[in-house]
Each structure stands twice: as structure tokens, then as C-alpha cells.
Design a protein around this motif. Structure first.
Motif, PDB file in Angstrom:
ATOM      1  N   TYR A 187       0.820  -1.217   0.000  1.00 20.54           N
ATOM      2  CA  TYR A 187       0.000   0.000   0.000  1.00 20.54           C
ATOM      3  C   TYR A 187       0.855   1.269   0.000  1.00 20.54           C
ATOM      4  N   VAL A 188       2.096   1.151   0.427  1.00 20.40           N
ATOM      5  CA  VAL A 188       2.912   2.360   0.582  1.00 20.40           C
ATOM      6  C   VAL A 188       4.203   2.334  -0.222  1.00 20.40           C
ATOM      7  N   SER A 189       4.543   1.172  -0.800  1.00 15.78           N
ATOM      8  CA  SER A 189       5.811   1.082  -1.529  1.00 15.78           C
ATOM      9  C   SER A 189       5.631   0.259  -2.796  1.00 15.78           C
ATOM     10  N   ASN A 190       6.579   0.416  -3.705  1.00 11.59           N
ATOM     11  CA  ASN A 190       6.607  -0.388  -4.935  1.00 11.59           C
ATOM     12  C   ASN A 190       7.295  -1.716  -4.624  1.00 11.59           C
ATOM     13  N   ILE A 191       6.498  -2.780  -4.455  1.00 12.44           N
ATOM     14  CA  ILE A 191       7.084  -4.051  -4.024  1.00 12.44           C
ATOM     15  C   ILE A 191       7.940  -4.686  -5.116  1.00 12.44           C
ATOM     16  N   TYR A 192       7.820  -4.240  -6.369  1.00 12.16           N
ATOM     17  CA  TYR A 192       8.638  -4.815  -7.435  1.00 12.16           C
ATOM     18  C   TYR A 192      10.082  -4.325  -7.366  1.00 12.16           C
ATOM     19  N   LEU A 265      18.190 -15.368 -10.505  1.00  9.32           N
ATOM     20  CA  LEU A 265      17.636 -14.043 -10.201  1.00  9.32           C
ATOM     21  C   LEU A 265      16.117 -14.099 -10.061  1.00  9.32           C
ATOM     22  N   TYR A 266      15.456 -14.800 -10.978  1.00  3.75           N
ATOM     23  CA  TYR A 266      13.999 -14.913 -10.927  1.00  3.75           C
ATOM     24  C   TYR A 266      13.545 -15.630  -9.653  1.00  3.75           C
ATOM     25  N   THR A 267      14.272 -16.685  -9.297  1.00  2.88           N
ATOM     26  CA  THR A 267      13.900 -17.439  -8.091  1.00  2.88           C
ATOM     27  C   THR A 267      13.978 -16.568  -6.847  1.00  2.88           C
ATOM     28  N   SER A 268      15.079 -15.817  -6.757  1.00  5.63           N
ATOM     29  CA  SER A 268      15.238 -14.921  -5.610  1.00  5.63           C
ATOM     30  C   SER A 268      14.197 -13.809  -5.617  1.00  5.63           C
ATOM     31  N   PHE A 269      13.948 -13.260  -6.810  1.00  5.51           N
ATOM     32  CA  PHE A 269      12.991 -12.155  -6.940  1.00  5.51           C
ATOM     33  C   PHE A 269      11.578 -12.600  -6.535  1.00  5.51           C
ATOM     34  N   THR A 270      11.129 -13.727  -7.057  1.00  2.11           N
ATOM     35  CA  THR A 270       9.760 -14.185  -6.760  1.00  2.11           C
ATOM     36  C   THR A 270       9.611 -14.583  -5.298  1.00  2.11           C
ATOM     37  N   ALA A 271      10.657 -15.177  -4.713  1.00  4.77           N
ATOM     38  CA  ALA A 271      10.585 -15.547  -3.294  1.00  4.77           C
ATOM     39  C   ALA A 271      10.437 -14.306  -2.423  1.00  4.77           C
ATOM     40  N   ASN A 272      11.193 -13.259  -2.762  1.00  5.62           N
ATOM     41  CA  ASN A 272      11.086 -12.015  -1.993  1.00  5.62           C
ATOM     42  C   ASN A 272       9.739 -11.339  -2.196  1.00  5.62           C
ATOM     43  N   ILE A 273       9.206 -11.427  -3.401  1.00  5.95           N
ATOM     44  CA  ILE A 273       7.895 -10.837  -3.671  1.00  5.95           C
ATOM     45  C   ILE A 273       6.825 -11.510  -2.810  1.00  5.95           C
ATOM     46  N   VAL A 274       6.868 -12.815  -2.718  1.00  5.52           N
ATOM     47  CA  VAL A 274       5.897 -13.549  -1.903  1.00  5.52           C
ATOM     48  C   VAL A 274       6.008 -13.115  -0.439  1.00  5.52           C
TER      49      VAL A 274
END
Length: 427
Positions: A187-192, A265-274
Motif C-alpha cells: 500500500y505504501v511502496s513499490n514491491i517490485y 535471479l527470478y527465483t530470488s525475486f519471486t521468493a522475496n515478492i511472496v
């Protein structure tokens, strides 16, 4: 006192001049001549009477518990010119010697809740100074006009009240704050952007550029040319590298290395997004954060909240009051604790009240996972409640010196609030 008209002179003196901090020594007097004078417990009046058979003076202090009570005498000492003063006092602290008020009854005024409401009404409530008339009503007004001796309800310490009240002691540590369950971080930050630090993003971009360059060299200078790649332009190579970045298939070894690097990179990125999607923000710490349009606010409906919020002049706080708490032409946001805490439980809602009863309601109504990470944002910039008494009351020091058993109550309240706070900190 044997001088003519001395008794008449004392009777014309204002009562306040017999009180603290003034000191009097009255020589050779009788009980009848001072019986009608107002020597209350904070007075410091010494009677010095000369002994008939010697040159020494017997010194006594005199006071009354109240205006209508008889005079009480205390041994102060004996004085003569040769030996000086022989002190007979049990203690030099006046208020300790006069702690025994012999069952004197104080008049008190209290701010009490009316039935079915959380609004306090002291037979008129606490009340504050009317900015137009300057009149003070309620409990504080009665103390100012000396209609009662002591306030039976605790109050917050303010500068304006120092003018007409004296504060005795802090009764129970008290805190006021906006409480809210912090909103999701999305709600307050760009999670991407948040999964990686700025340095990791820079390295990732450099990796893509490097791989693009290597793929270009591999396809351009391989030993066995292919008609399909002999005429590829620079833009073709960029598109080819972009396709690799997007995980499109390939049969080249260089692309395999590229795919492998991007896979990590994708694996790390998606894990952090979750993880971020399940996280709440830690940025809500100030009043300005409550201006976020997605956050609604509410305030416990009490006279002191209505007064202090309305009188707030600091720009950020005043803006919050004018836009979200009491916007012109719209219903205000004052409510009872039960409703306010239930709204806070739903999320995206900040509720202002005294912290202790709010945490009690949280403990009673929230599930364990809902108690985690509740944020507190201070608004008043003041805390703690005080017992009050008339300004310059003759009983002030006596009441302050009395050992009122408050420690157990304070410890109990700290433990109760502490238990709730420790509970909500468990992830």
C-alpha cells in the motif's frame, strides 16, 4: 501582643499572609486573642511567651486543621539569651508533624461516566477554560473557586491549568497514542523494487548487458556460420538477448548460461515478492503518515480528547484534525473504545485512546496472529495523569507527604500492559 490594638491589627491581615511562605513570631499572647485568626496547617506561626520566674521564652507553634476547628499547639523549643534555642521539634519538616488531620473531611469533586456512555460528566465533567468568557466549569472550576478541596479524578497536566490548580502526584503512568495494525507494504511502496537492494539491481542490469554482449560475439564469430544468423543486425541481437531474459527456449550453450543466471535471479525475486506480499510496512511512525488517504482514523470520545484535539495548533496535527477527525460539514470521528478497536482490527484504521484500556480490548477480541506488530503513534506529546488540589491549598504538602499505597497498583498496570505488548510482539 500586649500593645494596644495589636489584636485588631492581626484580625485585619489577609488570610494568605498567615500561610506559606510567611513566618510569624507573636510575643506574649493569649489563646483568646488569636482564637479567631486563620492559622491553617501550612502556617508557620510561633508564639513566644516569657516565663514568669526566668528570662527564657517558651516557643510553641499553633495552627488549625480547618477554619472552624480549635487551635492546636506544638512544642517548638525554649530560648534564652545565654543558651540560645533548644529545639524540641520531633522533625523540622512542618508537613510531617501535621499529618494527623484528626478525621477532617475534604470536599471533593469527581468526573464520573454517565450510565450507558463513555463521556465523563462531573456533574458537568472536567471542563476547560472557555476561550471567550474565561470561565472554568466542572471539577477544575470548582477547585478554582475553592468550592471543593481536592479533585477526586485525575487530570492531564497542561500549562493553562498550572494557573489555577496545584498538582499533587502522578497517580498512574498513562500513555495516549494512535494505535493501528500497519497496512501491507504494497500500500505504501513499490514491491517490485523492494526484493533487491539498489546494488543488486545495478549488478543484474550489468549481467544482462554482459550476457547480451557475449551472445552477440558467439553468434557473430562462430566457426560454422548459419544462414539464419549471418545477416543479423545489432537490433536482432538485442531482441535475441531480450528473448533469453524472458525465458524463451534456445539450443545454444551461451544462452544456457544466460538462462541459468537469470533463473537464479527470478527465483530470488519471486521468493522475496511472496514474502513482501505477506509483510506489513514499518514506515508508519509519525502523524504525517496518517495523512495517507487509505488510512482512516478514529478517536476515543472523551472530553479531554475533544478539547486537546480541537486546541492543537501544530500544522500537521491540525491538518489531521481538520481533514479526518472533525471535517467541516461531515460527521466527526469520535467513538467508544469497543467500536474503535474493532475498526482497528479490520485494518487500515488508526484509533487514538489511552493505551492501557485499548490493549485490554485487543487482548479480549483479537486472535493471536492479529496482535502482532501493532504500531503506536504519539499525538499529544504528553502523558501521565495527576491528582489535583486547590491552588496554594494549606493541605498540599501534607497530602504529598502521605504515603499513599500506589506502588502495587502501578506495578499491576505495567504488568498487564506489558503482557499484552509482549504477546503482540510474538511473530
Amino acid at each position: 501582643m500586649n500593645c494596644e490594638h495589636n489584636s485588631d491589627f492581626l484580625s485585619t491581615i489577609e488570610e494568605k499572609y498567615f500561610a506559606h511562605p510567611y513566618h510569624w513570631i507573636i510575643i506574649d499572647t493569649t489563646n483568646d486573642s488569636i482564637q479567631n485568626l486563620t492559622f491553617l496547617p501550612d502556617s508557620n506561626i510561633i508564639l513566644a511567651n516569657k516565663d514568669r520566674n526566668s528570662d527564657r521564652y517558651t516557643l510553641k507553634q499553633v495552627y488549625k486543621i480547618a477554619k472552624e476547628t480549635p487551635l492546636l499547639y506544638e512544642d517548638f523549643g525554649i530560648w534564652n539569651q545565654k543558651e540560645g534555642l533548644i529545639d524540641l521539634r520531633t522533625t523540622r519538616i512542618l508537613s510531617r508533624r501535621r499529618r494527623n488531620l484528626q478525621g477532617h473531611q475534604f470536599k471533593a469533586s469527581a468526573a464520573l461516566p454517565t450510565e450507558g456512555s463513555e463521556i465523563h460528566t462531573d456533574l458537568d465533567d472536567y471542563q476547560y477554560k472557555d476561550p471567550k468568557t474565561g470561565e472554568i466549569t466542572g471539577m477544575c472550576g470548582r477547585l478554582q473557586r475553592k468550592e471543593v478541596d481536592i479533585g477526586a479524578s485525575v487530570v492531564l497536566m497542561t500549562i493553562e491549568r498550572v494557573e489555577y490548580l496545584d498538582y499533587l502526584s502522578m497517580e498512574v503512568p498513562t500513555e495516549f497514542a494512535f494505535m493501528l495494525r500497519p497496512p501491507p507494504i504494497s500500500y505504501v511502496s513499490n514491491i517490485y523494487y523492494l526484493p533487491f537492494t539498489g546494488l543488486v539491481w545495478i549488478c543484474s542490469i550489468l549481467l544482462v548487458i554482459l550476457c547480451t554482449f557475449i551472445v552477440t560475439l558467439t553468434l557473430k564469430f562462430r566457426l560454422m556460420p548459419d544462414e539464419g544468423t549471418d545477416h543479423m543486425t545489432t537490433s536482432d541481437y538485442v531482441i535475441f538477448a531480450t528473448a533469453s531474459t524472458c525465458q524463451m527456449g534456445s539450443e545454444y550453450l551461451t544462452k544456457f548460461v544466460f538462462f541459468t543466471a537469470m533463473l537464479f535471479l527470478y527465483t530470488s525475486f519471486t521468493a522475496n515478492i511472496v514474502a513482501l506480499l505477506q509483510s506489513t510496512t514499518k514506515s508508519f511512525r509519525t502523524i504525517s503518515h496518517l495523512q495517507n488517504p487509505a488510512i482512516e482514523v478514529g478517536v476515543h470520545d472523551t472530553p479531554y480528547n475533544r478539547h486537546f484535539f480541537k486546541m492543537e495548533n501544530e500544522a500537521t496535527r491540525k491538518l489531521l484534525y481538520d481533514t479526518k477527525i472533525a471535517p467541516p460539514g461531515k460527521p466527526d470521528a469520535f467513538m467508544n473504545i469497543s467500536y474503535g478497536v474493532s475498526r482497528m482490527r479490520e485494518g487500515m484504521f488508526a484509533f487514538h485512546s489511552e493505551i492501557s484500556p485499548s490493549y485490554t480490548e485487543v487482548e479480549r477480541t483479537f486472535f493471536e496472529n492479529e496482535k502482532c506488530g501493532i504500531v503506536e503513534i504519539d499525538f499529544y506529546g504528553m502523558a501521565d495523569t495527576w491528582c489535583v488540589i486547590q491552588k496554594r491549598s494549606p493541605y498540599k504538602e501534607i497530602l504529598k507527604a502521605r504515603e499513599i499505597p500506589q506502588i502495587e497498583i502501578q506495578q499491576y498496570l505495567h504488568i498487564k500492559v506489558g503482557n499484552v505488548q509482549r504477546t503482540i510482539d510474538i511473530p
